[in-house]
Design a protein around this motif. Structure first.
Motif, PDB file in Angstrom:
ATOM      1  N   UNK A 106       0.844  -1.194   0.000  1.00 41.76           N
ATOM      2  CA  UNK A 106       0.000   0.000   0.000  1.00 41.76           C
ATOM      3  C   UNK A 106       0.879   1.243   0.000  1.00 41.76           C
ATOM      4  N   UNK A 107       0.256   2.407  -0.093  1.00 46.76           N
ATOM      5  CA  UNK A 107       0.971   3.674  -0.011  1.00 46.76           C
ATOM      6  C   UNK A 107       1.653   3.765   1.353  1.00 46.76           C
ATOM      7  N   UNK A 108       2.926   4.141   1.355  1.00 45.36           N
ATOM      8  CA  UNK A 108       3.686   4.197   2.608  1.00 45.36           C
ATOM      9  C   UNK A 108       3.104   5.208   3.588  1.00 45.36           C
ATOM     10  N   UNK A 109       2.415   6.245   3.062  1.00 42.33           N
ATOM     11  CA  UNK A 109       1.811   7.253   3.929  1.00 42.33           C
ATOM     12  C   UNK A 109       0.510   6.760   4.556  1.00 42.33           C
ATOM     13  N   UNK A 110       0.034   5.621   4.105  1.00 40.64           N
ATOM     14  CA  UNK A 110      -1.213   5.068   4.643  1.00 40.64           C
ATOM     15  C   UNK A 110      -0.998   3.753   5.376  1.00 40.64           C
ATOM     16  N   UNK A 111       0.240   3.302   5.466  1.00 46.65           N
ATOM     17  CA  UNK A 111       0.494   1.970   6.004  1.00 46.65           C
ATOM     18  C   UNK A 111       0.079   1.864   7.474  1.00 46.65           C
ATOM     19  N   UNK A 112       0.321   2.909   8.268  1.00 46.15           N
ATOM     20  CA  UNK A 112      -0.075   2.864   9.676  1.00 46.15           C
ATOM     21  C   UNK A 112      -1.597   2.867   9.819  1.00 46.15           C
ATOM     22  N   UNK A 113      -2.263   3.681   9.007  1.00 42.80           N
ATOM     23  CA  UNK A 113      -3.724   3.749   9.047  1.00 42.80           C
ATOM     24  C   UNK A 113      -4.342   2.423   8.624  1.00 42.80           C
ATOM     25  N   UNK A 114      -3.775   1.803   7.588  1.00 38.27           N
ATOM     26  CA  UNK A 114      -4.288   0.507   7.146  1.00 38.27           C
ATOM     27  C   UNK A 114      -4.073  -0.562   8.207  1.00 38.27           C
ATOM     28  N   UNK A 115      -2.934  -0.524   8.871  1.00 40.43           N
ATOM     29  CA  UNK A 115      -2.677  -1.489   9.936  1.00 40.43           C
ATOM     30  C   UNK A 115      -3.708  -1.341  11.058  1.00 40.43           C
ATOM     31  N   UNK A 116      -4.029  -0.103  11.440  1.00 37.07           N
ATOM     32  CA  UNK A 116      -5.049   0.132  12.461  1.00 37.07           C
ATOM     33  C   UNK A 116      -6.417  -0.348  11.990  1.00 37.07           C
ATOM     34  N   UNK A 117      -6.704  -0.111  10.702  1.00 33.72           N
ATOM     35  CA  UNK A 117      -7.968  -0.548  10.122  1.00 33.72           C
ATOM     36  C   UNK A 117      -8.103  -2.072  10.216  1.00 33.72           C
ATOM     37  N   UNK A 118      -7.037  -2.776   9.894  1.00 35.68           N
ATOM     38  CA  UNK A 118      -7.058  -4.236   9.952  1.00 35.68           C
ATOM     39  C   UNK A 118      -7.209  -4.737  11.390  1.00 35.68           C
ATOM     40  N   UNK A 119      -6.487  -4.116  12.293  1.00 31.01           N
ATOM     41  CA  UNK A 119      -6.547  -4.552  13.695  1.00 31.01           C
ATOM     42  C   UNK A 119      -7.927  -4.295  14.294  1.00 31.01           C
ATOM     43  N   UNK A 120      -8.584  -3.233  13.831  1.00 29.38           N
ATOM     44  CA  UNK A 120      -9.908  -2.916  14.352  1.00 29.38           C
ATOM     45  C   UNK A 120     -10.908  -4.016  14.022  1.00 29.38           C
ATOM     46  N   UNK A 121     -10.755  -4.640  12.845  1.00 32.45           N
ATOM     47  CA  UNK A 121     -11.694  -5.677  12.417  1.00 32.45           C
ATOM     48  C   UNK A 121     -11.197  -7.101  12.714  1.00 32.45           C
ATOM     49  N   UNK A 122     -10.019  -7.204  13.299  1.00 34.71           N
ATOM     50  CA  UNK A 122      -9.475  -8.533  13.573  1.00 34.71           C
ATOM     51  C   UNK A 122     -10.292  -9.263  14.631  1.00 34.71           C
ATOM     52  N   UNK A 123     -10.764  -8.541  15.643  1.00 36.62           N
ATOM     53  CA  UNK A 123     -11.534  -9.088  16.764  1.00 36.62           C
ATOM     54  C   UNK A 123     -10.753 -10.254  17.381  1.00 36.62           C
ATOM     55  N   UNK A 124     -11.284 -11.488  17.327  1.00 37.15           N
ATOM     56  CA  UNK A 124     -10.595 -12.605  17.978  1.00 37.15           C
ATOM     57  C   UNK A 124      -9.978 -13.583  16.978  1.00 37.15           C
ATOM     58  N   UNK A 125      -9.859 -13.143  15.764  1.00 38.64           N
ATOM     59  CA  UNK A 125      -9.280 -14.043  14.754  1.00 38.64           C
ATOM     60  C   UNK A 125      -7.797 -14.292  15.034  1.00 38.64           C
ATOM     61  N   UNK A 126      -7.352 -15.467  14.644  1.00 38.24           N
ATOM     62  CA  UNK A 126      -5.948 -15.836  14.836  1.00 38.24           C
ATOM     63  C   UNK A 126      -5.126 -15.296  13.667  1.00 38.24           C
ATOM     64  N   UNK A 127      -4.872 -13.986  13.731  1.00 34.09           N
ATOM     65  CA  UNK A 127      -4.172 -13.300  12.653  1.00 34.09           C
ATOM     66  C   UNK A 127      -3.175 -12.310  13.248  1.00 34.09           C
ATOM     67  N   UNK A 128      -1.947 -12.322  12.732  1.00 28.32           N
ATOM     68  CA  UNK A 128      -0.931 -11.341  13.100  1.00 28.32           C
ATOM     69  C   UNK A 128      -0.791 -10.335  11.967  1.00 28.32           C
ATOM     70  N   UNK A 129      -0.714  -9.054  12.313  1.00 25.99           N
ATOM     71  CA  UNK A 129      -0.613  -7.981  11.316  1.00 25.99           C
ATOM     72  C   UNK A 129       0.621  -7.156  11.640  1.00 25.99           C
ATOM     73  N   UNK A 130       1.650  -7.245  10.796  1.00 30.48           N
ATOM     74  CA  UNK A 130       2.936  -6.596  11.070  1.00 30.48           C
ATOM     75  C   UNK A 130       3.283  -5.596   9.980  1.00 30.48           C
ATOM     76  N   UNK A 131       3.807  -4.459  10.410  1.00 31.36           N
ATOM     77  CA  UNK A 131       4.342  -3.463   9.482  1.00 31.36           C
ATOM     78  C   UNK A 131       5.801  -3.804   9.216  1.00 31.36           C
TER      79      UNK A 131
END
Length: 366
Positions: A106-131
């Protein structure tokens, strides 16, 4: 699916009469060795999503269908939308050679926002999201002569014939990993070249050795941004400010980034409704300035016809090439088009499906 590097690069080659492989370069004279460019895309970064539920997790968030990976796709183009159906982020999703591991470019200026977006919807799923930060660089290998002639356009229209709303990934099932250099075909258009993910300690010269020793490296070469604008393709938050664009108006369907057959995802309702009406009156189109502009233009600045009627809104430019959201019918009927007294040439992208090309021509003749 991993393939031999020679086979992976075959789209960039052709056979001579004796059956030997020759480099398929457009030559304008004996001094021009190649039209291919390798560029480090400094405004693109990666997130890594991994875990046994990673695929199902992404399936409910992106416009494309993660099941394409089960069918052998190596990567796919997609958008993340908000609940109102507006574009938040444009991404390319890559399948790692390891199971249940995906990279999201993704755009480097949006990478932190996208990571937060993903974590917000992760809930209890077994998923790791790393920058991944600066650990992996994104590169593009592209040919600046693509779509530069009517022959290129005709050949591509044959491929897209009948696919007014194409989805999927153009059957791009090839990828290759050599010495921590990952190579994928661009999933949006066949002539956008190769996307390369390489560890940050790997120099350009090392990547070039793995691909082609005759690439252009001169300062006057068309940049990747200008190349995209020349084709009429948006990329990043400058072209797609989060929360503003609509998916079909930015040609996500023509770029194989949206599925109308998958299950629910965030923002689907408005997109599906627009699709079923069959009417998209405004789309992003490429601009060409008749003279190199002497000033900068603001996002959404008005583009008018010879009568002063607004027929489009400016999005961005790189030297003489630009991008704008245009009313298709009015644009094709206009005798002259300007922005702040700068004359423009607005063209139909050569890669639009054949049916739309025919519709545009009929409007143009009225």
């Amino acid at each position: 699916m991993i393939v031999h590097l020679r086979n992976f690069l075959l789209p960039f080659y052709k056979l001579d009469k004796l059956g030997k492989i020759q480099k398929q370069f457009v030559r304008y004279g004996s001094l021009q060795a190649s039209a291919k460019v390798l560029e480090h895309l400094k405004t693109r970064n990666l997130l890594r999503v991994r875990g046994s539920e990673a695929s199902d997790f992404l399936q409910g968030l992106i416009t494309n269908d993660m099941k394409h990976f089960e069918e052998g796709a190596a990567n796919l183009y997609a958008l993340f939308l908000n609940i109102r159906g507006r574009v938040l982020y444009d991404v390319i999703v890559y399948k790692n050679q390891k199971d249940d591991v995906y990279y999201i470019e993704c755009d480097s200026r949006a990478v932190d926002s996208l990571q937060k977006h993903l974590k917000m919807y992760r809930v209890r799923r077994k998923v790791d999201i790393d920058n991944l930060g600066d650990s992996i660089n994104v590169w593009a290998l592209f040919d600046i002569t693509r779509y530069s002639s009517n022959t290129d356009a005709d050949n591509n229209r044959q491929k897209l014939e009948g696919l007014i709303f194409p989805c999927g990934t153009l059957n791009n099932k090839s990828s290759k990993v050599i010495d921590n250099i990952m190579m994928y075909e661009d999933p949006r258009l066949p002539n956008l070249g190769i996307r390369i993910l390489a560890e940050s300690n790997i120099e350009k010269s090392e990547i070039q050795k793995r691909l082609n020793t005759d690439m252009l490296n001169s300062d006057g070469t068309l940049s990747y941004k200008a190349f995209l604008y020349k084709l009429g393709i948006p990329e990043g938050i400058e072209d797609l400010p989060p929360g503003k664009p609509l998916p079909l108006e930015v040609n996500c369907d023509y770029l194989h980034g949206i599925s109308f057959h998958k299950g629910c995802y965030i923002g689907q309702e408005l997109t599906a409704r627009t699709y079923h009406t069959g009417v998209v009156r405004k789309r992003l189109m490429p601009l060409l300035f008749e003279e190199l502009p002497s000033k900068s233009f603001s996002y959404d600045e008005k583009i008018v016809d010879e009568c002063g009627n607004m027929i489009g809104k400016f999005r961005g430019n790189e030297k003489k090439y630009g991008l704008a959201l245009m009313r298709i019918a009015e644009t094709l009927r206009a005798k002259s088009i300007t922005i702040s007294d700068h004359k423009l040439i607005v063209s139909k992208p050569l890669w639009w499906p054949q049916e739309l090309q025919q519709q545009s021509v009929s409007v143009d003749k009225k």
